[in-house]
Design an enzyme around this catalytic site. Structure first.
Site, PDB file in Angstrom:
ATOM      1  N   GLY A 183       0.765  -1.239   0.000  1.00 46.91           N
ATOM      2  CA  GLY A 183       0.000   0.000   0.000  1.00 46.91           C
ATOM      3  C   GLY A 183       0.792   1.282   0.000  1.00 46.91           C
ATOM      4  N   GLU A 187       3.655  -7.083   0.344  1.00 46.45           N
ATOM      5  CA  GLU A 187       2.913  -7.070  -0.916  1.00 46.45           C
ATOM      6  C   GLU A 187       2.940  -5.703  -1.605  1.00 46.45           C
ATOM      7  OE1 GLU A 187      -0.503 -10.403   0.237  1.00 46.45           O
ATOM      8  OE2 GLU A 187      -0.981  -8.268   0.412  1.00 46.45           O
ATOM      9  N   GLY A 218       2.967  -2.966  -4.529  1.00 50.73           N
ATOM     10  CA  GLY A 218       2.505  -2.922  -5.912  1.00 50.73           C
ATOM     11  C   GLY A 218       2.881  -1.598  -6.544  1.00 50.73           C
ATOM     12  N   ARG A 219       2.110  -0.557  -6.234  1.00 50.43           N
ATOM     13  CA  ARG A 219       2.366   0.776  -6.785  1.00 50.43           C
ATOM     14  C   ARG A 219       3.805   1.234  -6.509  1.00 50.43           C
ATOM     15  NH1 ARG A 219      -1.764   4.559  -7.024  1.00 50.43           N
ATOM     16  NH2 ARG A 219      -2.792   3.418  -5.350  1.00 50.43           N
ATOM     17  N   ARG A 255      -7.477   7.742 -12.896  1.00 43.69           N
ATOM     18  CA  ARG A 255      -7.279   8.070 -11.483  1.00 43.69           C
ATOM     19  C   ARG A 255      -7.675   9.506 -11.120  1.00 43.69           C
ATOM     20  NH1 ARG A 255      -2.973   8.179  -9.171  1.00 43.69           N
ATOM     21  NH2 ARG A 255      -3.679   7.346  -7.176  1.00 43.69           N
ATOM     22  N   TYR A 261     -10.180   9.318  -8.100  1.00 42.74           N
ATOM     23  CA  TYR A 261      -9.603   9.608  -6.783  1.00 42.74           C
ATOM     24  C   TYR A 261      -9.119  11.044  -6.610  1.00 42.74           C
ATOM     25  CZ  TYR A 261      -9.194   4.508  -7.150  1.00 42.74           C
ATOM     26  OH  TYR A 261      -9.443   3.175  -7.353  1.00 42.74           O
ATOM     27  N   CYS A 279     -15.359  12.380 -24.525  1.00 47.49           N
ATOM     28  CA  CYS A 279     -16.568  13.202 -24.513  1.00 47.49           C
ATOM     29  C   CYS A 279     -17.105  13.363 -23.097  1.00 47.49           C
ATOM     30  CB  CYS A 279     -17.626  12.584 -25.428  1.00 47.49           C
ATOM     31  SG  CYS A 279     -17.126  12.563 -27.155  1.00 47.49           S
ATOM     32  N   GLU A 280     -16.280  13.894 -22.226  1.00 42.07           N
ATOM     33  CA  GLU A 280     -16.634  14.176 -20.835  1.00 42.07           C
ATOM     34  C   GLU A 280     -15.960  15.472 -20.428  1.00 42.07           C
ATOM     35  OE1 GLU A 280     -18.462  12.288 -18.683  1.00 42.07           O
ATOM     36  OE2 GLU A 280     -18.788  10.600 -20.045  1.00 42.07           O
TER      37      GLU A 280
END
Length: 394
Positions: free
Chosen positions: A216, A254, A256-257, A293, A297, A324-325
């Protein structure tokens, strides 16, 4: 290699990974304590080449679906270095985990019997420590209402029930969230993990052989971010655990990022540049389909013009995607030399949870990815084509 050469050879958008950065961060985790098993959090970016690179360093893989498991198996990750997670594992996934020889993390009491029937042998029990991590609410995983794991009383019960069912209960697991920026909540999670272990020892005459402390740790996405480095973060957790629980136990981490996030840079080509009332826009040939992201977030990024990096900034520009947003904005404001059509925009720290979360919104194919080292670039994920999208049409 120069960014312009990469864009010429592989096109844009393009995610560029630095091999040496990935390896340096992997080795930092491996040095924290001897015999610790470090497993890559595959959800950050499931890729055979990256998994193979990490496996050669003795690392394993943390997977949570049939798809992620297959990536790890094709990369040659052995079963004794596979950890299988998931809050709602299917019977098929449990059978696949058992067939691969993976260590399965039990996430619910009802999973015990199904794991046994599926042929699972080795398990951990996941604790929900009821901690509010300082991160976006959508990526907290250990608060009181979390869908992940078991509260303390249920975790203790799960240890006993799983052992009675004939499963080899090796230990306990905890993970409090993603993009963590400090250690304090993780240290508290360690204390609650040890408290459960003590209750299991006293009530069940059971002692953990393994503590899985999760991952994390975040990465710097903007200049304002301040985070511990991997060795400092993991080292503080391990020292705290050893002080709380001196009995011999093997550790699993663990990350990851924090392995791949900082190692990745996304290259975009700038198209339209225009001014509206109070805002100057520079539009890129990607956006929320390759990096959702900012929309999910509120994530913030920095950027520079890779082909004009030495030029001074002349203004502040909002980096808009092509979708288209109105909310398809990658960066609200970044100082750049006046952008021109054809310029290359480089966005650092995009190696984790970008391509992994990418979509085909607006029928846009997903980008390619390359791994660079020693002046060479290896294609590790080919660019999708429109024809690829149409293969799913009957």
């Amino acid at each position: 290699m120069r960014a312009s050469a990469l864009a010429r050879d592989f096109g844009t958008p393009l995610v560029v990974y630095c091999r040496d950065t990935v390896l340096a961060r992997a080795r930092a985790y491996a040095r924290v304590e001897r015999d610790t098993l470090v497993v890559y959090g595959t959800k950050a970016f499931a890729n055979v080449a990256l998994l193979r690179l990490l496996a050669a360093e003795g690392m394993g893989a943390d997977v949570s679906t049939l798809g992620e498991l297959e990536f790890a198996l094709r990369a040659g990750v052995p079963g004794d270095r596979l950890v299988f997670h998931g809050n709602n594992k299917s019977d098929e996934e449990l059978r696949a985990a058992a067939g691969a020889g993976a260590l399965v993390v039990l996430d619910a009491l009802e999973e015990i019997g199904r794991a046994k029937d599926a042929g699972v042998e080795r398990v951990l029990v996941r604790l929900t420590p009821e901690i509010e991590a300082e991160t976006h609410h959508a990526i907290r995983t250990a608060h009181a209402e979390s869908k992940f794991g078991l509260v303390a009383d249920d975790a203790i019960a799960a240890v006993g029930e799983a052992a009675d069912a004939g499963l080899d209960v090796l230990g306990l697991h905890v993970h409090i969230g993603s993009q963590l920026v400090r250690t304090s909540e993780s240290l508290l999670a360690v204390e609650r993990l040890v408290d459960v272990a003590e209750h299991c020892r006293d009530e069940l005459d059971w002692m953990p052989q393994v503590f899985n402390l999760g991952g994390g740790l975040g990465v710097r996405h903007s200049l304002e971010d301040s985070l511990p480095d991997p060795a400092a973060f993991a080292g503080e957790l391990v020292r705290h655990l050893r002080a709380q629980w001196p009995q011999p136990t093997r550790l699993i981490l663990e990350p990851g990022r924090s392995l791949v996030g900082q190692a990745g840079v996304t290259l975009y080509e700038i198209g339209v540049v225009k001014h509206t009332t109070g805002v100057a826009y520079a539009a890129i040939d990607g956006g929320m389909s390759d990096n959702p992201r900012p929309q999910l977030y509120g994530s913030r990024y920095e950027a520079l013009l890779a082909n004009r990096a030495a030029e001074p900034a002349t203004g502040t520009y909002r980096i808009a995607g092509k979708h288209c947003e109105s909310g398809d904005v990658l960066i609200e404001g970044v100082e750049l030399p006046e952008p021109r059509r054809g310029d290359l925009l480089a966005v650092p720290a995009t190696g984790g949870y970008t391509l992994a979360m990418a979509s085909n919104y607006n029928g846009v194919p997903r980008p390619a990815a390359v791994l660079v080292a020693d002046g060479d670039a290896e294609l590790i994920r080919r660019r999708e084509l429109v024809d690829d999208l149409l293969t799913f049409e009957p």
